[in-house]
Design a protein around this motif. Sequence first.
Motif, PDB file in Angstrom:
ATOM      1  N   GLN A 292       0.293  -0.995  -0.387  1.00 44.63           N
ATOM      2  CA  GLN A 292       0.139   0.229  -0.232  1.00 44.63           C
ATOM      3  C   GLN A 292       0.308   1.389   0.184  1.00 44.63           C
ATOM      4  OE1 GLN A 292      -4.352   0.584   1.842  1.00 44.63           O
ATOM      5  NE2 GLN A 292      -2.505   1.255   3.607  1.00 44.63           N
ATOM      6  N   ASP A 378      -6.281  -1.193  11.271  1.00 48.49           N
ATOM      7  CA  ASP A 378      -6.921  -0.680  10.222  1.00 48.49           C
ATOM      8  C   ASP A 378      -5.583   0.538   9.571  1.00 48.49           C
ATOM      9  OD1 ASP A 378      -7.198  -0.749   7.266  1.00 48.49           O
ATOM     10  OD2 ASP A 378      -8.408   0.710   7.390  1.00 48.49           O
TER      11      ASP A 378
ATOM     12  N   ILE B  41     -11.885  -8.195   0.412  1.00 48.92           N
ATOM     13  CA  ILE B  41     -10.898  -8.141   2.169  1.00 48.92           C
ATOM     14  C   ILE B  41     -12.592  -8.953   3.019  1.00 48.92           C
ATOM     15  CG2 ILE B  41     -10.081  -6.903   3.829  1.00 48.92           C
ATOM     16  CD1 ILE B  41      -8.918  -5.365   1.496  1.00 48.92           C
ATOM     17  N   LEU B  66      -4.290  -1.113  -2.937  1.00 45.55           N
ATOM     18  CA  LEU B  66      -4.999  -0.334  -1.591  1.00 45.55           C
ATOM     19  C   LEU B  66      -5.079  -2.183  -0.444  1.00 45.55           C
ATOM     20  CD1 LEU B  66      -7.348   1.927  -2.164  1.00 45.55           C
ATOM     21  CD2 LEU B  66      -5.425   2.730  -1.618  1.00 45.55           C
ATOM     22  N   ILE B  67      -5.022  -1.585   1.055  1.00 45.98           N
ATOM     23  CA  ILE B  67      -4.988  -2.847   1.572  1.00 45.98           C
ATOM     24  C   ILE B  67      -6.274  -2.287   2.790  1.00 45.98           C
ATOM     25  CG2 ILE B  67      -3.051  -4.175   0.741  1.00 45.98           C
ATOM     26  CD1 ILE B  67      -2.982  -2.905   3.978  1.00 45.98           C
ATOM     27  N   SER B  68      -6.234  -1.494   2.379  1.00 44.76           N
ATOM     28  CA  SER B  68      -7.306  -0.949   4.271  1.00 44.76           C
ATOM     29  C   SER B  68      -8.603  -1.654   3.736  1.00 44.76           C
ATOM     30  CB  SER B  68      -7.406   0.229   3.929  1.00 44.76           C
ATOM     31  OG  SER B  68      -7.504   1.340   3.217  1.00 44.76           O
ATOM     32  N   GLN B  69      -8.765  -1.105   5.572  1.00 44.62           N
ATOM     33  CA  GLN B  69     -10.771  -0.987   4.497  1.00 44.62           C
ATOM     34  C   GLN B  69     -11.413  -0.323   4.355  1.00 44.62           C
ATOM     35  OE1 GLN B  69     -11.958  -0.867   9.126  1.00 44.62           O
ATOM     36  NE2 GLN B  69     -10.895  -2.426   9.402  1.00 44.62           N
TER      37      GLN B  69
END
Lengths: 414, 195
Positions: A292, A378, B41, B66-69
């Motif tokens: 990211q 997060d 996810i 992107l990896i986030s919520q």
Amino acid sequence: MKEHLKESVKIISGNSVAAWAARYARVQVISAYPITPQTTIVEKLSDFVDSEGWDCQYMRVESEHSVMAFLIGASFAGTRTFSATSGQGLFYMNEMLHWAAPSRLPIVLTVANRGVAPGWNIWADHQDVIASRDTGWLILFASSHQDIFDTIIQAYRIAEDPRVYLPIMVCLEGFQLSHTIEPVYFPDQSLVDEFLLDLPKNGWPHTFLDPNRPITFGSLQIPGGKVATPSSMYFEFRASIEKAMLNARTVIKEAAQDFKKIFGRDTGDLIQKYKCDDAEAVIVCAGNMARQAIAAVDKLRSEGLNVGAVKLRSYKPFPIQEFQELANNGVKGFGVLERNMAFSLNGGAASVDLKSAFYDMEPSPYVVPFIGGVGGRDITMDDQCNILKRVLNVIKNKERNVKVEYINFHGRFE
Amino acid sequence: MANERIYEIRWHGRGGQGTVTAANIVSETAFNDGYLGVQSIPLIGAERRGSALTVFSRLSKKPINLISQIYEPDIVVCIDPSLFKKNKEMVVSGIKDKGTLIVNTVSQPDEITIENKSIKICTVDASGISVKLGLHIGGSVVVNSPMLGAFIRGTGLIKLDTLIKVLEKKWKGEWGQKNIEAIKKAYDELKIKEA
């Protein structure tokens, strides 16, 4: 007859990718004990053996300690071995981890990283693997689904190189990588066969049992003094692990180069750099936060800021020279974002290691420690942009001894 | 930049309803429809049937880093009617203005309002469709397949034909056919109120 897997794209979970990587690597022996978030790796492998007739010895044992004990036995016999664990399971395995590395066994273990209990937490966290830091194992971090496949395949090549002969942990974060699904490109089997080393016919030369060459494993070693004796080689024996660990630096690079040649993908070696050439500040992350970070760098670059990202791919061996080289090439500040706490050391483990790597440099670059993503908390791209901006400010204001900053932390800490 | 757009989708459901599977199937279908970046996810909590869970999906023509919520979704899909009834604020929180909301409910789109935002609202009685077709596993009604039909019609992001092709490989026989029937039925029956 040897199985020949065909080229394909699969949209699957990170855990399934790990299982497929083991199958592509033609692993011969697996031992298994379930623990979330790793469980679906060994379930998938069990399914391969049970439903698809995959030719592999699969043994379900009664604990993680036994998982590793079993693999140690199997690896002594010269086979290619694999298993997976997480968090508390890795701790229960710890004694056997310490047995595997000095035995110089090229075992590959996938660790689906999770938080350390208590409180009960099964989500992405690196405290589990950091607790295995000085077991003598190599530690590699995967940052995406594709990277899980690529890193496991490379891990066998590195571990089985006679200059190394050390076990490797391949880390992927619980849920964020293990249970998330994404597209992954799987090659034709022939490419993996070409890339991996042939297993020696009689097993690893140092563990091969031969009546004409009697040897003993794990014999008593007395302390010794000023004179070397054959029964006081313990210290020398430990130092040989250090030698192998340093050799692994070269072998990791060679493996990455060959991998790129054969598979056409640049995975990075000990680190992977992104837009670092003219960067003033970089963000350093392990695992999927490193991926990211690429998006964060792209965003800030579009705003005209000279920033880059470094993926910490190998934690053991630690990329000291690579980081020094970045500093020599003009990177002035390193923001290190970590999912682990090196208690009382003002940051996570890698930030401390980085400071150590820069200690003799003049001027020493700025190391700005951040902790975030603990227990799966997060971390957004904007969080990572803010980290890079903070590092730029530290450089501008010439701040030294910067206090660790917690990201998305909701407690009070005064 | 248009082709670099990332569509962000948030799914709300309960364990056992097939929410994770639905999100995964959307990702797989989208990939087959030419989206190179697809991910779903799951934010799994207690890992048990009946407990609320959330899945975040992203679709893009380019690979995604992107990896986030997801806090400001373009699309929200609520698979479980009781969740929407009891926790509407949570379900629609952060939904983007001009975004799309797709709900499994017997209510009409006119009966649903989102404060201060102009939202495309789509409703379908997915539970009713599944009950009629006998789509249940272990006593719980599987509502994910009709919601896939609702998703396709409501968002227009992926193709119905592609979805059916993906599913035919996964779910064979009568069970597969019933699911596909449910998808088509929900696709036809979806009620839409434009933003």
